[in-house]
Design a protein around this motif. Sequence first.
Motif, PDB file in Angstrom:
ATOM      1  N   VAL A 116     -18.694  27.666 -15.632  1.00 28.55           N
ATOM      2  CA  VAL A 116     -20.066  27.288 -14.975  1.00 28.55           C
ATOM      3  C   VAL A 116     -20.472  28.575 -14.285  1.00 28.55           C
ATOM      4  O   VAL A 116     -19.933  29.050 -13.278  1.00 28.55           O
ATOM      5  CB  VAL A 116     -19.883  26.113 -14.338  1.00 28.55           C
ATOM      6  CG1 VAL A 116     -21.214  25.716 -13.565  1.00 28.55           C
ATOM      7  CG2 VAL A 116     -19.499  24.981 -15.106  1.00 28.55           C
ATOM      8  N   PRO A 117     -21.690  29.223 -14.394  1.00 32.87           N
ATOM      9  CA  PRO A 117     -22.034  30.405 -13.910  1.00 32.87           C
ATOM     10  C   PRO A 117     -22.190  29.999 -12.369  1.00 32.87           C
ATOM     11  O   PRO A 117     -22.813  28.822 -12.001  1.00 32.87           O
ATOM     12  CB  PRO A 117     -23.476  30.566 -14.462  1.00 32.87           C
ATOM     13  CG  PRO A 117     -23.208  29.972 -15.763  1.00 32.87           C
ATOM     14  CD  PRO A 117     -22.538  28.720 -15.574  1.00 32.87           C
ATOM     15  N   PRO A 118     -21.813  30.683 -11.351  1.00 35.91           N
ATOM     16  CA  PRO A 118     -21.912  30.787 -10.020  1.00 35.91           C
ATOM     17  C   PRO A 118     -23.561  30.197  -9.421  1.00 35.91           C
ATOM     18  O   PRO A 118     -23.620  29.139  -8.672  1.00 35.91           O
ATOM     19  CB  PRO A 118     -21.534  32.008  -9.411  1.00 35.91           C
ATOM     20  CG  PRO A 118     -20.721  32.515 -10.355  1.00 35.91           C
ATOM     21  CD  PRO A 118     -21.126  32.029 -11.738  1.00 35.91           C
ATOM     22  N   GLN A 119     -24.476  30.740 -10.287  1.00 36.88           N
ATOM     23  CA  GLN A 119     -25.719  30.386  -9.775  1.00 36.88           C
ATOM     24  C   GLN A 119     -26.136  29.088 -10.353  1.00 36.88           C
ATOM     25  O   GLN A 119     -26.960  28.429  -9.400  1.00 36.88           O
ATOM     26  CB  GLN A 119     -26.878  31.524 -10.483  1.00 36.88           C
ATOM     27  CG  GLN A 119     -28.303  31.185 -10.114  1.00 36.88           C
ATOM     28  CD  GLN A 119     -28.529  31.639  -8.619  1.00 36.88           C
ATOM     29  OE1 GLN A 119     -27.775  32.728  -8.045  1.00 36.88           O
ATOM     30  NE2 GLN A 119     -28.908  30.779  -7.855  1.00 36.88           N
ATOM     31  N   THR A 120     -25.531  28.568 -11.138  1.00 35.23           N
ATOM     32  CA  THR A 120     -25.866  27.160 -11.624  1.00 35.23           C
ATOM     33  C   THR A 120     -24.878  26.250 -10.386  1.00 35.23           C
ATOM     34  O   THR A 120     -26.101  25.447  -9.793  1.00 35.23           O
ATOM     35  CB  THR A 120     -25.159  26.657 -12.809  1.00 35.23           C
ATOM     36  OG1 THR A 120     -25.801  27.570 -14.033  1.00 35.23           O
ATOM     37  CG2 THR A 120     -25.424  25.482 -13.200  1.00 35.23           C
ATOM     38  N   VAL A 121     -24.255  26.387 -10.064  1.00 33.92           N
ATOM     39  CA  VAL A 121     -23.654  25.850  -9.021  1.00 33.92           C
ATOM     40  C   VAL A 121     -24.207  25.746  -7.496  1.00 33.92           C
ATOM     41  O   VAL A 121     -24.593  24.866  -7.036  1.00 33.92           O
ATOM     42  CB  VAL A 121     -22.081  25.994  -8.639  1.00 33.92           C
ATOM     43  CG1 VAL A 121     -21.343  25.471  -7.383  1.00 33.92           C
ATOM     44  CG2 VAL A 121     -21.154  26.040  -9.945  1.00 33.92           C
ATOM     45  N   GLU A 122     -24.856  27.103  -7.285  1.00 31.32           N
ATOM     46  CA  GLU A 122     -25.323  27.229  -6.075  1.00 31.32           C
ATOM     47  C   GLU A 122     -26.769  26.427  -6.053  1.00 31.32           C
ATOM     48  O   GLU A 122     -27.243  25.674  -5.418  1.00 31.32           O
ATOM     49  CB  GLU A 122     -25.879  28.901  -5.775  1.00 31.32           C
ATOM     50  CG  GLU A 122     -26.489  29.069  -4.543  1.00 31.32           C
ATOM     51  CD  GLU A 122     -26.633  30.759  -4.296  1.00 31.32           C
ATOM     52  OE1 GLU A 122     -27.681  30.645  -3.881  1.00 31.32           O
ATOM     53  OE2 GLU A 122     -25.617  31.301  -4.722  1.00 31.32           O
ATOM     54  N   ASP A 123     -27.510  26.481  -7.381  1.00 33.77           N
ATOM     55  CA  ASP A 123     -28.849  25.745  -7.527  1.00 33.77           C
ATOM     56  C   ASP A 123     -28.612  24.310  -7.355  1.00 33.77           C
ATOM     57  O   ASP A 123     -29.508  23.679  -6.822  1.00 33.77           O
ATOM     58  CB  ASP A 123     -29.405  26.018  -8.851  1.00 33.77           C
ATOM     59  CG  ASP A 123     -29.878  27.718  -8.900  1.00 33.77           C
ATOM     60  OD1 ASP A 123     -29.949  28.199  -7.935  1.00 33.77           O
ATOM     61  OD2 ASP A 123     -29.884  27.847 -10.238  1.00 33.77           O
ATOM     62  N   LEU A 124     -27.600  23.766  -7.825  1.00 35.45           N
ATOM     63  CA  LEU A 124     -27.070  22.237  -7.673  1.00 35.45           C
ATOM     64  C   LEU A 124     -26.819  21.805  -6.466  1.00 35.45           C
ATOM     65  O   LEU A 124     -27.178  20.600  -6.223  1.00 35.45           O
ATOM     66  CB  LEU A 124     -26.301  21.993  -9.027  1.00 35.45           C
ATOM     67  CG  LEU A 124     -26.591  21.988 -10.263  1.00 35.45           C
ATOM     68  CD1 LEU A 124     -25.500  21.717 -11.413  1.00 35.45           C
ATOM     69  CD2 LEU A 124     -27.834  20.674 -10.542  1.00 35.45           C
ATOM     70  N   TYR A 125     -26.111  22.596  -5.772  1.00 36.88           N
ATOM     71  CA  TYR A 125     -25.508  22.117  -4.616  1.00 36.88           C
ATOM     72  C   TYR A 125     -26.358  21.442  -3.560  1.00 36.88           C
ATOM     73  O   TYR A 125     -25.971  20.450  -3.022  1.00 36.88           O
ATOM     74  CB  TYR A 125     -24.703  23.541  -4.062  1.00 36.88           C
ATOM     75  CG  TYR A 125     -23.610  22.867  -2.845  1.00 36.88           C
ATOM     76  CD1 TYR A 125     -22.614  22.602  -3.020  1.00 36.88           C
ATOM     77  CD2 TYR A 125     -24.244  22.744  -1.395  1.00 36.88           C
ATOM     78  CE1 TYR A 125     -21.484  22.092  -2.042  1.00 36.88           C
ATOM     79  CE2 TYR A 125     -23.371  22.490  -0.398  1.00 36.88           C
ATOM     80  CZ  TYR A 125     -21.902  22.124  -0.833  1.00 36.88           C
ATOM     81  OH  TYR A 125     -21.097  21.928   0.238  1.00 36.88           O
ATOM     82  N   ASP A 126     -27.516  22.138  -3.539  1.00 36.27           N
ATOM     83  CA  ASP A 126     -28.531  21.637  -2.313  1.00 36.27           C
ATOM     84  C   ASP A 126     -29.801  21.017  -3.132  1.00 36.27           C
ATOM     85  O   ASP A 126     -30.608  20.948  -2.462  1.00 36.27           O
ATOM     86  CB  ASP A 126     -28.964  22.703  -1.436  1.00 36.27           C
ATOM     87  CG  ASP A 126     -27.760  22.957  -0.382  1.00 36.27           C
ATOM     88  OD1 ASP A 126     -27.087  21.937   0.356  1.00 36.27           O
ATOM     89  OD2 ASP A 126     -27.434  24.189   0.225  1.00 36.27           O
ATOM     90  N   SER A 127     -29.684  20.765  -4.428  1.00 34.77           N
ATOM     91  CA  SER A 127     -30.871  20.320  -5.205  1.00 34.77           C
ATOM     92  C   SER A 127     -31.313  18.909  -4.757  1.00 34.77           C
ATOM     93  O   SER A 127     -30.405  18.017  -4.049  1.00 34.77           O
ATOM     94  CB  SER A 127     -30.281  20.313  -6.669  1.00 34.77           C
ATOM     95  OG  SER A 127     -29.686  19.279  -6.727  1.00 34.77           O
ATOM     96  N   PHE A 128     -32.475  18.692  -4.918  1.00 34.87           N
ATOM     97  CA  PHE A 128     -32.973  17.353  -4.744  1.00 34.87           C
ATOM     98  C   PHE A 128     -32.279  16.228  -5.446  1.00 34.87           C
ATOM     99  O   PHE A 128     -32.129  15.365  -4.773  1.00 34.87           O
ATOM    100  CB  PHE A 128     -34.523  17.527  -5.320  1.00 34.87           C
ATOM    101  CG  PHE A 128     -35.416  15.935  -5.121  1.00 34.87           C
ATOM    102  CD1 PHE A 128     -35.695  15.753  -3.984  1.00 34.87           C
ATOM    103  CD2 PHE A 128     -35.347  15.225  -6.206  1.00 34.87           C
ATOM    104  CE1 PHE A 128     -36.186  14.463  -3.620  1.00 34.87           C
ATOM    105  CE2 PHE A 128     -35.792  13.825  -6.008  1.00 34.87           C
ATOM    106  CZ  PHE A 128     -36.592  13.660  -4.770  1.00 34.87           C
TER     107      PHE A 128
END
Length: 187
Positions: A116-128
């Motif tokens: 899983v790309p780190p950016q995907t994790v970062e985007d999901l972490y605080d997502s709506f």
Amino acid sequence: MLPAAITSNPTIQALIAEDPGRVQLVNFFSYACYGCMRWHPFLDTWAKQHAQNVTVHQVPILFNKAWEPFARIYFIVKALKRNDALDTKLFETIQARSLDLTDKKNLADFFKKHGVPPQTVEDLYDSFSVNQDLLKAKNMAAAYQITLSPSVVLNTPRGSYLITPNMIEKGSGEGLMQTLDALLASL
């Protein structure tokens, strides 16, 4: 059996309405909970054995602010549809290897190791969507008045049953499966 004063809560009634006519297993857990790690393989096995008749709902528990990152991790895994592949690995990493996945670098490294790309994790972490899932999990635990983890609720046509480790001899996973089987057999 849980009293009607609890199960009549609109949050619980909405959950039950999601799966009309089916038995629901609601697993309140946290990757931060050692007992939850111990119960995980037993619940997974039991759920697979009863997949035709039982719907499983996983609800990460947030007893305190320190457990929130673990709930976020669960909802990231759920959004990625990787629960089957990663739940056990997360328990092992956090509990057995004591790797701090509340550290965002360690978390990104863990997911990167699993494709899983780190950016995907970062985007999901605080997502709506993750924030909404957190709120729903908090409301569900409050509705059921969950105060201990792990805790499992079995919603059946006859009523809802709360199962905690202190209700089972030595809190064992085998005892959990026997208890769940006995409840199903009584329907």
